[in-house]
Scaffold this motif. Structure first.
Motif, PDB file in Angstrom:
ATOM      1  N   PHE A 141       0.838  -1.215   0.000  1.00 24.30           N
ATOM      2  CA  PHE A 141       0.000   0.000   0.000  1.00 24.30           C
ATOM      3  C   PHE A 141       0.863   1.252   0.000  1.00 24.30           C
ATOM      4  CE2 PHE A 141      -0.417  -2.041   4.340  1.00 24.30           C
ATOM      5  CZ  PHE A 141       0.664  -1.410   4.913  1.00 24.30           C
TER       6      PHE A 141
ATOM      7  N   LEU B  55      -4.133   4.248   3.875  1.00 23.45           N
ATOM      8  CA  LEU B  55      -3.517   3.025   3.342  1.00 23.45           C
ATOM      9  C   LEU B  55      -4.179   2.727   2.003  1.00 23.45           C
ATOM     10  CD1 LEU B  55      -3.362   0.809   6.576  1.00 23.45           C
ATOM     11  CD2 LEU B  55      -1.506   2.107   5.511  1.00 23.45           C
TER      12      LEU B  55
ATOM     13  N   LYS C 122      -4.222   0.856  -1.350  1.00 17.72           N
ATOM     14  CA  LYS C 122      -3.666  -0.277  -2.090  1.00 17.72           C
ATOM     15  C   LYS C 122      -3.951  -0.036  -3.568  1.00 17.72           C
ATOM     16  CE  LYS C 122      -3.909  -4.534   0.042  1.00 17.72           C
ATOM     17  NZ  LYS C 122      -2.553  -4.975   0.386  1.00 17.72           N
TER      18      LYS C 122
ATOM     19  N   THR D 280      -0.954  -7.644   1.928  1.00 18.14           N
ATOM     20  CA  THR D 280      -0.382  -7.143   3.187  1.00 18.14           C
ATOM     21  C   THR D 280      -0.072  -8.365   4.050  1.00 18.14           C
ATOM     22  OG1 THR D 280      -1.909  -5.264   3.037  1.00 18.14           O
ATOM     23  CG2 THR D 280      -0.781  -5.614   5.152  1.00 18.14           C
TER      24      THR D 280
ATOM     25  N   HIS E 246       0.492  -9.695  10.393  1.00 18.05           N
ATOM     26  CA  HIS E 246       1.273  -8.955  11.403  1.00 18.05           C
ATOM     27  C   HIS E 246       0.368  -8.579  12.572  1.00 18.05           C
ATOM     28  CE1 HIS E 246      -0.666  -5.749   9.066  1.00 18.05           C
ATOM     29  NE2 HIS E 246      -0.550  -4.994  10.155  1.00 18.05           N
TER      30      HIS E 246
ATOM     31  N   ASP F 281      -0.222  -5.013  14.828  1.00 16.49           N
ATOM     32  CA  ASP F 281       0.126  -3.581  14.821  1.00 16.49           C
ATOM     33  C   ASP F 281       0.954  -3.191  16.042  1.00 16.49           C
ATOM     34  OD1 ASP F 281      -1.469  -3.428  12.550  1.00 16.49           O
ATOM     35  OD2 ASP F 281      -3.186  -2.554  13.623  1.00 16.49           O
TER      36      ASP F 281
ATOM     37  N   THR G 102      -7.457  -0.138  16.130  1.00 21.54           N
ATOM     38  CA  THR G 102      -7.308   0.490  14.815  1.00 21.54           C
ATOM     39  C   THR G 102      -8.662   0.488  14.111  1.00 21.54           C
ATOM     40  OG1 THR G 102      -5.020  -0.268  14.586  1.00 21.54           O
ATOM     41  CG2 THR G 102      -6.151   0.377  12.562  1.00 21.54           C
TER      42      THR G 102
ATOM     43  N   TRP H  75     -10.448   0.976  10.557  1.00 19.13           N
ATOM     44  CA  TRP H  75     -10.042   0.816   9.136  1.00 19.13           C
ATOM     45  C   TRP H  75     -11.278   1.068   8.286  1.00 19.13           C
ATOM     46  CZ3 TRP H  75     -10.964  -2.685   5.032  1.00 19.13           C
ATOM     47  CH2 TRP H  75      -9.917  -2.950   4.141  1.00 19.13           C
TER      48      TRP H  75
ATOM     49  N   LEU I 238      -9.507  -6.410   4.541  1.00 18.44           N
ATOM     50  CA  LEU I 238      -8.788  -6.703   5.782  1.00 18.44           C
ATOM     51  C   LEU I 238      -9.302  -8.030   6.352  1.00 18.44           C
ATOM     52  CD1 LEU I 238      -6.511  -5.364   7.344  1.00 18.44           C
ATOM     53  CD2 LEU I 238      -8.214  -4.338   8.848  1.00 18.44           C
TER      54      LEU I 238
ATOM     55  N   HIS J 158     -10.013  -3.290  15.063  1.00 14.87           N
ATOM     56  CA  HIS J 158      -9.314  -4.456  15.623  1.00 14.87           C
ATOM     57  C   HIS J 158      -8.372  -4.037  16.730  1.00 14.87           C
ATOM     58  CE1 HIS J 158      -6.593  -3.284  12.218  1.00 14.87           C
ATOM     59  NE2 HIS J 158      -5.640  -3.646  13.049  1.00 14.87           N
TER      60      HIS J 158
ATOM     61  N   HIS K 118      -3.583  -9.949  11.685  1.00 19.06           N
ATOM     62  CA  HIS K 118      -4.394  -9.666  10.496  1.00 19.06           C
ATOM     63  C   HIS K 118      -3.501  -9.503   9.264  1.00 19.06           C
ATOM     64  CE1 HIS K 118      -3.264  -5.819  12.309  1.00 19.06           C
ATOM     65  NE2 HIS K 118      -3.384  -5.271  11.111  1.00 19.06           N
TER      66      HIS K 118
ATOM     67  N   ALA L  63      -4.079  -8.873   4.565  1.00 17.97           N
ATOM     68  CA  ALA L  63      -5.032  -8.518   3.495  1.00 17.97           C
ATOM     69  C   ALA L  63      -4.487  -9.057   2.185  1.00 17.97           C
ATOM     70  CB  ALA L  63      -5.211  -7.000   3.404  1.00 17.97           C
TER      71      ALA L  63
ATOM     72  N   ARG M 242      -7.820   0.951  -3.779  1.00 12.47           N
ATOM     73  CA  ARG M 242      -8.499   0.651  -2.508  1.00 12.47           C
ATOM     74  C   ARG M 242      -8.153   1.783  -1.541  1.00 12.47           C
ATOM     75  NH1 ARG M 242      -6.130  -3.106   2.090  1.00 12.47           N
ATOM     76  NH2 ARG M 242      -5.080  -1.090   2.268  1.00 12.47           N
TER      77      ARG M 242
ATOM     78  N   THR N 196      -7.339   5.037   8.118  1.00 15.61           N
ATOM     79  CA  THR N 196      -7.295   4.380   9.427  1.00 15.61           C
ATOM     80  C   THR N 196      -7.000   5.400  10.519  1.00 15.61           C
ATOM     81  OG1 THR N 196      -4.927   3.889   9.491  1.00 15.61           O
ATOM     82  CG2 THR N 196      -6.307   2.318   8.318  1.00 15.61           C
TER      83      THR N 196
HETATM   84  O1  LIG Z   1      -4.811  -2.042   4.783  1.00 14.83           O
HETATM   85  C1  LIG Z   1      -4.103  -3.040   4.838  1.00 14.83           C
HETATM   86  O2  LIG Z   1      -3.840  -3.725   3.865  1.00 14.83           O
HETATM   87  C2  LIG Z   1      -3.541  -3.429   6.169  1.00 14.83           C
HETATM   88  C3  LIG Z   1      -4.062  -2.563   7.249  1.00 14.83           C
HETATM   89  C4  LIG Z   1      -3.513  -2.844   8.591  1.00 14.83           C
HETATM   90  O3  LIG Z   1      -2.714  -3.707   8.776  1.00 14.83           O
HETATM   91  C5  LIG Z   1      -3.993  -2.027   9.704  1.00 14.83           C
HETATM   92  O4  LIG Z   1      -4.713  -1.049   9.481  1.00 14.83           O
HETATM   93  O5  LIG Z   1      -3.639  -2.344  10.849  1.00 14.83           O
END
Ligand SMILES: O=C(O)CCC(=O)C(=O)O
Length: 273
Positions: free
Chosen positions: A73, A116, A118, A125, A128, A130, A143, A145, A158, A208, A214, A216, A225, A229
Motif C-alpha cells: 500500500f 492506506l 492499495k 499485506t 502482522h 500492529d 485500529t 479501518w 482486511l 481491531h 491480520h 489482506a 483501494r 485508518t
Molecule cells: O490495509 C491493509 O492492507 C492493512 C491494514 C492494517 O494492517 C492495519 O490497518 O492495521
C-alpha cells in the motif's frame, strides 16, 4: 482544501454502539460496524482525504522496484496534523466514541492516523500485529479501518485471525515475507478462524485490537483501494520502554519522545471525547 473545512459535515454526534459489535470485539478482537458515515458524508470527506494523501505521498518507485511492504500500500501518516479537513475526520467524536465503547473506556486518545491506499495490482499485506511497533504500556488499543470507496475481497479486504489477540507480541518480525510465513504457521497451528467481509461500503469500518493478527490480500481490481485508518489508545496509557528500533522510531515520531513512564498526553495525542 483548508478553505472548504467549514463546509464539511460535522461528525461529532455520539451514537449508541451496537451491543453485538462490543461483544464481538471483546471476544474475537475485531468487529465490523456498518454505516458509520452516510453516502453524503463520504462524498464530502473522500476527496479531502484523497487529495491530502496524494499531496503527502512520497512513494515514487514503480511497483516492481518495491519490496513486499512497499507493494502492499501507499502509506501516508498523520494527515490530521497537516490538513484541516482530515483533522475534522480524524478527531471526529462519532468515530472516537465507537472506539471507546468497543474498548470499554470513557475516552480515547489519538496515536496516529494513516491513509492506506492499495493500488490496482498492489500486493498482499503480510500477516502482522500492529502493536509490535508501539511503545505503549496498555494493550487497550484499537485500529479503525474505513474504506472511502465500496470494496470487495478482490480489492484487498482486511482479514483477521479471530481470537488471536491475547498473547501479546508473538514474533519479532516487522511486516515482511518473514512475518507472513511465521504467522501463517502460527494461525494454522492454533486453528484461529479466518474472518473477513465479502464487501464493505464506503463509510463502514472494521475495528481491531492492537495485538489481533491480520493481513489482506492484494488488490486484483483496476481501482484504488482507498482506506483511512485511525489508531486510538485508552486515555491514561503511558509510554513504555521501546523494545527495538521500530518502537524507538514510533516513540520519537508519535509520542514526541515523552519519557518512559509518563502519561501519553502531548499535543500529538489529543483526547477525542
Ligand atoms: O490495509 C491493509 O492492507 C492493512 C491494514 C492494517 O494492517 C492495519 O490497518 O492495521
Amino acid at each position: 482544501m483548508d478553505t472548504q473545512v467549514s463546509k464539511l459535515p460535522g461528525l461529532d454526534d455520539l451514537r449508541k454502539t451496537p451491543e453485538e459489535n462490543i461483544r464481538e470485539f471483546q471476544e474475537k478482537g475485531h468487529t465490523l460496524v456498518r454505516n458509520i458515515l452516510s453516502a453524503d458524508e463520504i462524498a464530502a470527506y473522500e476527496p479531502v482525504i484523497v487529495e491530502a494523501a496524494e499531496r503527502y505521498n512520497t512513494e515514487k518507485r514503480k511497483m516492481q522496484d518495491r519490496d513486499t511492504y512497499g507493494k502492499a500500500f501507499l502509506q501516508i501518516m498523520n494527515l490530521w496534523r497537516v490538513d484541516e479537513g482530515v483533522k475534522k475526520f480524524v478527531l471526529a467524536k462519532r468515530l472516537g466514541k465507537i472506539a471507546a465503547d468497543l474498548m470499554g473506556v470513557e475516552n480515547v486518545r489519538i496515536y496516529h492516523d494513516q491513509a492506506l491506499f492499495k493500488e490496482p495490482g498492489g500486493g498482499p499485506t503480510p500477516w502482522h500485529q500492529d502493536q509490535y511497533y508501539w511503545p505503549i504500556d496498555t494493550d487497550n488499543t484499537i485500529t479503525m479501518w474505513m474504506p472511502l470507496v465500496d470494496i470487495d475481497v478482490d480489492m484487498g479486504m482486511l482479514t483477521f485471525a479471530s481470537n488471536s489477540f491475547d498473547k501479546g507480541s508473538i514474533f519479532d518480525y516487522e511486516i515482511s515475507d518473514e512475518s507472513e510465513s511465521a504467522f501463517d504457521d502460527y494461525v494454522k497451528n492454533n486453528k484461529f478462524p479466518i474472518t473477513r467481509a465479502e464487501t464493505m461500503k464506503a463509510g463502514d469500518a472494521t475495528f481491531h485490537k492492537g495485538f489481533t493478527i491480520h493481513n489482506a490480500p492484494g488488490n486484483n481490481s483496476d481501482r484504488m483501494r482507498e482506506i483511512m485508518t485511525i489508531i486510538y489508545m485508552a486515555d491514561g496509557a503511558r509510554v513504555s520502554e521501546p523494545k527495538h528500533q521500530w518502537q524507538r522510531n514510533d516513540h520519537a515520531k508519535w509520542l514526541m519522545s515523552k519519557p518512559v513512564g509518563e502519561l501519553i498526553d502531548s499535543e500529538l495525542n489529543p483526547k477525542v471525547l
